[in-house]
Design a protein around this motif. Structure first.
Motif, PDB file in Angstrom:
ATOM      1  N   SER A   1       0.867  -1.178   0.000  1.00 49.07           N
ATOM      2  CA  SER A   1       0.000   0.000   0.000  1.00 49.07           C
ATOM      3  C   SER A   1       0.906   1.231   0.000  1.00 49.07           C
ATOM      4  N   ILE A   2       0.356   2.342  -0.340  1.00 46.43           N
ATOM      5  CA  ILE A   2       1.129   3.586  -0.320  1.00 46.43           C
ATOM      6  C   ILE A   2       1.637   3.855   1.092  1.00 46.43           C
ATOM      7  N   ARG A   3       0.787   3.647   2.077  1.00 45.16           N
ATOM      8  CA  ARG A   3       1.169   3.884   3.475  1.00 45.16           C
ATOM      9  C   ARG A   3       2.311   2.943   3.892  1.00 45.16           C
ATOM     10  N   ALA A   4       2.224   1.667   3.519  1.00 41.41           N
ATOM     11  CA  ALA A   4       3.267   0.697   3.893  1.00 41.41           C
ATOM     12  C   ALA A   4       4.603   1.041   3.238  1.00 41.41           C
ATOM     13  N   VAL A   5       4.562   1.468   1.982  1.00 41.78           N
ATOM     14  CA  VAL A   5       5.799   1.837   1.292  1.00 41.78           C
ATOM     15  C   VAL A   5       6.393   3.089   1.922  1.00 41.78           C
ATOM     16  N   ALA A   6       5.545   4.071   2.218  1.00 39.40           N
ATOM     17  CA  ALA A   6       6.028   5.301   2.857  1.00 39.40           C
ATOM     18  C   ALA A   6       6.686   4.988   4.201  1.00 39.40           C
ATOM     19  N   LYS A   7       6.061   4.125   4.971  1.00 39.40           N
ATOM     20  CA  LYS A   7       6.629   3.742   6.264  1.00 39.40           C
ATOM     21  C   LYS A   7       7.975   3.047   6.062  1.00 39.40           C
ATOM     22  N   ARG A   8       8.073   2.178   5.064  1.00 40.67           N
ATOM     23  CA  ARG A   8       9.305   1.428   4.811  1.00 40.67           C
ATOM     24  C   ARG A   8      10.459   2.360   4.437  1.00 40.67           C
TER      25      ARG A   8
ATOM     26  N   ASN B   1       3.764  11.765  -4.539  1.00 37.69           N
ATOM     27  CA  ASN B   1       4.315  12.772  -5.444  1.00 37.69           C
ATOM     28  C   ASN B   1       4.843  12.128  -6.724  1.00 37.69           C
ATOM     29  N   TYR B   2       5.205  10.855  -6.654  1.00 36.91           N
ATOM     30  CA  TYR B   2       5.791  10.149  -7.789  1.00 36.91           C
ATOM     31  C   TYR B   2       4.873   9.064  -8.329  1.00 36.91           C
ATOM     32  N   LEU B   3       4.163   8.408  -7.431  1.00 33.56           N
ATOM     33  CA  LEU B   3       3.305   7.280  -7.803  1.00 33.56           C
ATOM     34  C   LEU B   3       1.992   7.421  -7.045  1.00 33.56           C
ATOM     35  N   PRO B   4       0.947   7.902  -7.702  1.00 33.55           N
ATOM     36  CA  PRO B   4      -0.267   8.279  -6.987  1.00 33.55           C
ATOM     37  C   PRO B   4      -1.183   7.127  -6.562  1.00 33.55           C
ATOM     38  N   THR B   5      -0.954   5.924  -7.095  1.00 31.43           N
ATOM     39  CA  THR B   5      -1.862   4.816  -6.772  1.00 31.43           C
ATOM     40  C   THR B   5      -1.081   3.542  -6.441  1.00 31.43           C
ATOM     41  N   ARG B   6      -1.767   2.599  -5.852  1.00 25.55           N
ATOM     42  CA  ARG B   6      -1.167   1.296  -5.556  1.00 25.55           C
ATOM     43  C   ARG B   6      -0.758   0.609  -6.857  1.00 25.55           C
ATOM     44  N   GLU B   7      -1.588   0.701  -7.864  1.00 24.67           N
ATOM     45  CA  GLU B   7      -1.268   0.116  -9.176  1.00 24.67           C
ATOM     46  C   GLU B   7       0.036   0.714  -9.719  1.00 24.67           C
ATOM     47  N   ALA B   8       0.202   2.020  -9.550  1.00 29.23           N
ATOM     48  CA  ALA B   8       1.440   2.662 -10.003  1.00 29.23           C
ATOM     49  C   ALA B   8       2.642   2.155  -9.213  1.00 29.23           C
TER      50      ALA B   8
END
Length: 191
Positions: free
Chosen positions: A31-38, A48-55
Protein backbone atom coordinates in the motif's frame (compact mmCIF):
# COMPACT_ATOMS: atom_id res chain seq x y z
CA UNK A 1 17.19 26.84 -2.12
CA UNK A 2 15.16 23.70 -2.92
CA UNK A 3 16.87 20.35 -2.62
CA UNK A 4 17.39 18.61 -5.96
CA UNK A 5 15.95 15.15 -6.02
CA UNK A 6 17.13 12.39 -8.32
CA UNK A 7 13.75 11.13 -9.52
CA UNK A 8 15.14 7.86 -10.91
CA UNK A 9 16.79 7.14 -7.56
CA UNK A 10 13.59 7.98 -5.67
CA UNK A 11 11.57 5.64 -7.91
CA UNK A 12 14.19 2.91 -7.40
CA UNK A 13 13.99 3.39 -3.62
CA UNK A 14 10.20 3.13 -3.76
CA UNK A 15 10.45 0.02 -5.97
CA UNK A 16 12.90 -1.65 -3.59
CA UNK A 17 10.62 -0.88 -0.64
CA UNK A 18 7.65 -2.30 -2.55
CA UNK A 19 9.54 -5.51 -3.26
CA UNK A 20 10.61 -5.79 0.39
CA UNK A 21 6.96 -5.60 1.37
CA UNK A 22 6.03 -8.25 -1.20
CA UNK A 23 8.77 -10.49 0.25
CA UNK A 24 7.55 -10.00 3.81
CA UNK A 25 3.78 -9.73 3.41
CA UNK A 26 2.85 -10.70 -0.14
CA UNK A 27 0.97 -8.57 -2.62
CA UNK A 28 -1.77 -7.78 -0.09
CA UNK A 29 0.77 -5.96 2.10
CA UNK A 30 1.57 -3.40 -0.59
CA UNK A 31 0.00 0.00 0.00
CA UNK A 32 1.13 3.59 -0.32
CA UNK A 33 1.17 3.88 3.47
CA UNK A 34 3.27 0.70 3.89
CA UNK A 35 5.80 1.84 1.29
CA UNK A 36 6.03 5.30 2.86
CA UNK A 37 6.63 3.74 6.26
CA UNK A 38 9.31 1.43 4.81
CA UNK A 39 11.24 4.36 3.31
CA UNK A 40 10.76 6.50 6.40
CA UNK A 41 8.58 9.23 4.96
CA UNK A 42 5.04 10.43 4.62
CA UNK A 43 2.55 9.11 2.08
CA UNK A 44 3.09 12.33 0.14
CA UNK A 45 6.70 11.28 -0.41
CA UNK A 46 5.32 8.34 -2.39
CA UNK A 47 2.26 9.91 -4.02
CA UNK A 48 4.31 12.77 -5.44
CA UNK A 49 5.79 10.15 -7.79
CA UNK A 50 3.31 7.28 -7.80
CA UNK A 51 -0.27 8.28 -6.99
CA UNK A 52 -1.86 4.82 -6.77
CA UNK A 53 -1.17 1.30 -5.56
CA UNK A 54 -1.27 0.12 -9.18
CA UNK A 55 1.44 2.66 -10.00
CA UNK A 56 3.53 1.30 -7.10
CA UNK A 57 3.29 -2.22 -8.52
CA UNK A 58 4.03 -1.11 -12.06
CA UNK A 59 7.07 0.84 -10.83
CA UNK A 60 8.37 -2.25 -9.00
CA UNK A 61 7.85 -4.42 -12.08
CA UNK A 62 9.56 -1.96 -14.42
CA UNK A 63 12.44 -1.57 -11.95
CA UNK A 64 12.86 -5.35 -11.82
CA UNK A 65 12.73 -5.67 -15.60
CA UNK A 66 15.46 -3.07 -16.02
CA UNK A 67 17.59 -5.01 -13.57
CA UNK A 68 16.91 -8.25 -15.40
CA UNK A 69 17.76 -6.65 -18.76
CA UNK A 70 21.12 -5.56 -17.36
CA UNK A 71 21.75 -9.04 -15.96
CA UNK A 72 20.87 -10.69 -19.27
CA UNK A 73 23.17 -8.32 -21.17
CA UNK A 74 25.97 -9.35 -18.83
CA UNK A 75 25.11 -13.04 -19.25
CA UNK A 76 25.33 -12.92 -23.05
CA UNK A 77 28.30 -10.56 -23.18
CA UNK A 78 31.09 -12.18 -25.16
CA UNK A 79 28.89 -14.98 -26.53
CA UNK A 80 29.05 -15.42 -30.28
CA UNK A 81 25.86 -15.59 -32.34
CA UNK A 82 25.58 -19.36 -31.95
CA UNK A 83 26.16 -19.26 -28.18
CA UNK A 84 23.82 -16.38 -27.37
CA UNK A 85 20.72 -18.57 -27.17
CA UNK A 86 22.35 -20.93 -24.69
CA UNK A 87 23.60 -18.02 -22.57
CA UNK A 88 20.10 -16.48 -22.56
CA UNK A 89 18.49 -19.80 -21.66
CA UNK A 90 20.91 -20.51 -18.83
CA UNK A 91 20.35 -17.02 -17.43
CA UNK A 92 16.55 -17.33 -17.67
CA UNK A 93 16.62 -20.55 -15.64
CA UNK A 94 18.78 -19.24 -12.86
CA UNK A 95 17.63 -17.82 -9.57
CA UNK A 96 19.63 -15.12 -7.85
CA UNK A 97 18.97 -12.12 -5.65
CA UNK A 98 15.29 -11.36 -5.30
CA UNK A 99 14.19 -13.43 -8.33
CA UNK A 100 11.90 -15.56 -6.17
CA UNK A 101 10.13 -12.49 -4.79
CA UNK A 102 9.76 -11.01 -8.26
CA UNK A 103 8.42 -14.23 -9.71
CA UNK A 104 5.94 -14.50 -6.85
CA UNK A 105 4.85 -10.90 -7.49
CA UNK A 106 4.48 -11.59 -11.22
CA UNK A 107 2.42 -14.73 -10.60
CA UNK A 108 0.13 -12.86 -8.21
CA UNK A 109 -0.35 -10.05 -10.70
CA UNK A 110 -1.07 -12.55 -13.47
CA UNK A 111 -3.66 -14.24 -11.27
CA UNK A 112 -5.31 -11.07 -10.01
CA UNK A 113 -4.73 -8.46 -12.68
CA UNK A 114 -7.77 -7.30 -14.55
CA UNK A 115 -7.75 -6.59 -18.27
CA UNK A 116 -7.05 -2.88 -17.70
CA UNK A 117 -4.16 -3.44 -15.30
CA UNK A 118 -1.03 -1.51 -16.27
CA UNK A 119 1.07 -4.02 -14.34
CA UNK A 120 -0.40 -6.89 -16.34
CA UNK A 121 0.23 -4.96 -19.57
CA UNK A 122 3.87 -4.46 -18.55
CA UNK A 123 4.26 -8.19 -17.91
CA UNK A 124 2.64 -9.05 -21.24
CA UNK A 125 4.91 -6.66 -23.11
CA UNK A 126 7.98 -8.05 -21.35
CA UNK A 127 6.93 -11.59 -22.34
CA UNK A 128 6.51 -10.55 -25.98
CA UNK A 129 9.89 -8.83 -26.06
CA UNK A 130 11.61 -11.83 -24.46
CA UNK A 131 9.97 -14.14 -27.00
CA UNK A 132 11.23 -11.98 -29.87
CA UNK A 133 14.76 -12.01 -28.42
CA UNK A 134 14.61 -15.80 -28.11
CA UNK A 135 13.47 -16.14 -31.73
CA UNK A 136 16.33 -13.92 -32.92
CA UNK A 137 18.86 -15.83 -30.84
CA UNK A 138 17.45 -19.17 -32.08
CA UNK A 139 17.77 -17.98 -35.67
CA UNK A 140 21.37 -16.92 -35.03
CA UNK A 141 22.09 -20.30 -33.39
CA UNK A 142 20.95 -22.10 -36.55
CA UNK A 143 17.60 -23.46 -35.35
CA UNK A 144 15.63 -24.94 -38.25
CA UNK A 145 12.45 -23.36 -36.86
CA UNK A 146 13.36 -20.32 -34.70
CA UNK A 147 9.74 -19.48 -33.90
CA UNK A 148 9.13 -23.01 -32.59
CA UNK A 149 12.35 -22.90 -30.55
CA UNK A 150 11.30 -19.56 -29.03
CA UNK A 151 7.83 -20.92 -28.21
CA UNK A 152 9.23 -24.01 -26.48
CA UNK A 153 11.85 -22.09 -24.51
CA UNK A 154 9.38 -19.37 -23.50
CA UNK A 155 6.98 -21.98 -22.13
CA UNK A 156 9.78 -23.88 -20.37
CA UNK A 157 11.00 -20.69 -18.68
CA UNK A 158 7.53 -19.73 -17.55
CA UNK A 159 6.97 -23.26 -16.28
CA UNK A 160 10.26 -23.08 -14.38
CA UNK A 161 9.14 -19.86 -12.70
CA UNK A 162 6.01 -21.57 -11.38
CA UNK A 163 7.74 -24.87 -10.51
CA UNK A 164 10.54 -22.96 -8.76
CA UNK A 165 7.98 -21.25 -6.53
CA UNK A 166 6.05 -24.45 -5.96
CA UNK A 167 9.07 -26.63 -5.08
CA UNK A 168 12.28 -24.56 -4.93
CA UNK A 169 14.36 -27.40 -3.49
CA UNK A 170 13.67 -29.55 -6.53
CA UNK A 171 13.41 -26.99 -9.33
CA UNK A 172 16.55 -24.93 -8.95
CA UNK A 173 19.31 -23.62 -11.21
CA UNK A 174 21.49 -26.68 -10.67
CA UNK A 175 18.78 -29.00 -11.93
CA UNK A 176 17.71 -26.73 -14.78
CA UNK A 177 21.11 -26.01 -16.32
CA UNK A 178 21.76 -29.48 -17.80
CA UNK A 179 18.12 -29.73 -18.88
CA UNK A 180 18.32 -26.36 -20.65
CA UNK A 181 21.66 -27.22 -22.26
CA UNK A 182 20.16 -30.39 -23.70
CA UNK A 183 16.98 -28.67 -24.82
CA UNK A 184 18.86 -25.87 -26.61
CA UNK A 185 21.03 -28.48 -28.35
CA UNK A 186 17.93 -30.36 -29.50
CA UNK A 187 16.25 -27.19 -30.75
CA UNK A 188 19.29 -25.95 -32.66
CA UNK A 189 20.62 -29.19 -34.18
CA UNK A 190 17.37 -30.54 -35.52
CA UNK A 191 15.85 -34.01 -35.31
Amino acid sequence: MPVEIDIDQRLATIADATLEIVAADGLDGVSIRAVAKRIGGSTTLVTNYLPTREALLQNAIEHAMRGWATEMDQAVEGADASGRLLAMARWACSTTGDDEVLRRLFMEILGRGGPGSDSLKALNEDGRQNHEMLAGAARDAGAADPAFAADVLHLVFRGFYVAGLEDPERWNSERMTPLIDRLVRLLTTGP
